[in-house]
Design an enzyme around this catalytic site. Structure first.
Site, mmCIF file in Angstrom:
data_model
loop_
_atom_site.group_PDB
_atom_site.id
_atom_site.type_symbol
_atom_site.label_atom_id
_atom_site.label_comp_id
_atom_site.label_asym_id
_atom_site.label_seq_id
_atom_site.Cartn_x
_atom_site.Cartn_y
_atom_site.Cartn_z
ATOM 1 N N LEU A 36 -22.166 -34.988 74.607
ATOM 2 C CA LEU A 36 -21.441 -36.191 75.035
ATOM 3 C C LEU A 36 -20.022 -35.885 75.506
ATOM 4 C CD1 LEU A 36 -22.586 -38.619 72.209
ATOM 5 C CD2 LEU A 36 -23.343 -38.612 74.579
ATOM 6 N N ARG A 37 -19.693 -34.587 75.574
ATOM 7 C CA ARG A 37 -18.327 -34.233 75.960
ATOM 8 C C ARG A 37 -18.010 -34.732 77.380
ATOM 9 N NH1 ARG A 37 -18.189 -28.985 74.284
ATOM 10 N NH2 ARG A 37 -17.295 -29.431 72.255
ATOM 11 N N GLY A 38 -18.985 -34.654 78.270
ATOM 12 C CA GLY A 38 -18.786 -35.107 79.650
ATOM 13 C C GLY A 38 -18.435 -36.585 79.721
#
Length: 352
Positions: free
Chosen positions: A288-290
């Protein structure tokens, strides 16, 4: 007297607003300065394209910061998250601390740096014989509240890159030797640069950088001549050149400071957040970093433009920088130039 004169002398830095082209790199740096939690920027491009010049220029552009005088960690006088343990203890003891003003730290990490040089070392002998936690601060301590620049980051040992990324993400550096542990703040904007010809970072490490900017050698002969002329003029009379750009520099500095102050009030609508996650999902971005970085960068861009509400145009401006380096699953693949991200973004947001 001579010593005082030497202290006053500072090497002139090429003005940030005088840099021609390289818009991706300049935008990524400005957004990371507005919100360091974006997670730094990886700049990949040809040799001799002004990477180091631009990074030094953004550090020089920023206003001075207040620190506790003679503190090795550039501790903030009032913010607990930005101060070392000694300063905290002094405040608890009711001691009066002196403040000082310094330019934003801009630390260059040399390619051959050891872990001790980066993280700092503990004097075990002193700890055992005198019972004192004698700590020799490293580059991470000096970079606190500033910028840490790693040229040729793709040639740096993976273990060191991991340490840098962990510190940049957590804002703390922990050094442990023989059962003795010391922890200090290490809040900095991590900027890495490299030449793709010398190899890419592993996808797992690359994903940890908030943004990825690509820079190319300018092809237009007229623009190339302009770059050469500006650099030559600066080298001949740097002080006059800096004076010519003083107004533009001041305006940009005010913009960045205002954006930093406005950032906490910027909101992004639920529908836009869902669409950002749709784009990430369709591009098969791992984790979920993006999603998180795209949301942060869009808010920082809106704040930079003096707005409290994120628009589709804000997202369009930054989404490629935030996602292009997260698409590579195979270490042998090349990084997408941005066309894939742009195509999916237009599909999901229903743009022409």
């Amino acid at each position: 007297m001579v010593t005082q004169d030497l202290k006053k002398f500072e090497t002139p830095v090429f003005p940030f607003t005088a840099i021609v082209g390289q818009e991706e790199m300049k935008l990524a740096l400005q957004l990371n300065v507005i919100d360091p939690k974006i997670g730094g920027v990886m700049i990949m491009g040809d040799r001799g394209t002004g990477k180091s010049t631009t990074i030094r220029a953004i550090a020089d552009l920023l206003p001075e910061i207040t620190i506790v005088k003679d503190d090795p960690f550039n501790s903030h006088p009032t913010d607990l998250d930005l101060m070392g343990n000694d300063v905290k203890q002094s405040i608890i003891n009711g001691e009066k601390l002196q403040n000082d003003f310094i330019k934003i730290p801009m630390i260059d990490l040399p390619l051959g740096a050891t872990e001790d040089r980066v993280c700092g070392t503990i004097d075990i002998e002193k700890a055992l014989t005198e019972g004192i936690k004698a700590f020799e601060p490293g580059l991470l301590a000096k970079a606190n509240r500033g910028l840490l620049y790693v040229d040729e980051v793709n040639l740096l040992d993976d273990h060191l890159v991991d340490i840098l990324l962990d510190s940049a993400a957590s804002g703390w550096n922990t050094v442990e030797r023989e059962g003795i542990s010391i922890r200090h703040p290490a809040r900095f904007v991590l900027v890495g640069s490299g030449n793709p010809e010398e190899g890419e970072l592993r996808p797992q490490l690359l994903d940890r950088f908030g943004m990825h900017a690509e820079i190319r050698t300018v092809k237009d002969p007229i623009l190339r001549v302009k770059v050469v002329e500006e650099r030559t003029s600066f080298d001949q009379n740097p002080n006059l050149w800096i004076e010519n750009y003083a107004e533009e520099q001041s305006k940009l500095r005010d913009n960045i400071v205002n954006a930093q102050n406005l950032l906490a009030d910027v909101t992004i609508g639920y529908e836009l957040r869902v669409k950002i996650s749709e784009v990430c999902s369709k591009l098969d971005v791992d984790g979920l970093r993006g999603d998180i970085v795209t949301n942060r960068a869009a808010k920082a861009y809106a704040a930079y433009n003096g707005r409290q509400e994120v628009t589709v145009n804000d997202i369009a401006k930054i989404i490629t920088l935030c996602l292009r380096h997260r698409l590579r699953k195979d270490p042998l693949e090349t990084i997408d130039s941005g066309s894939k991200v742009d195509k999916v973004f237009k599909e999901i947001f229903e743009l022409d």
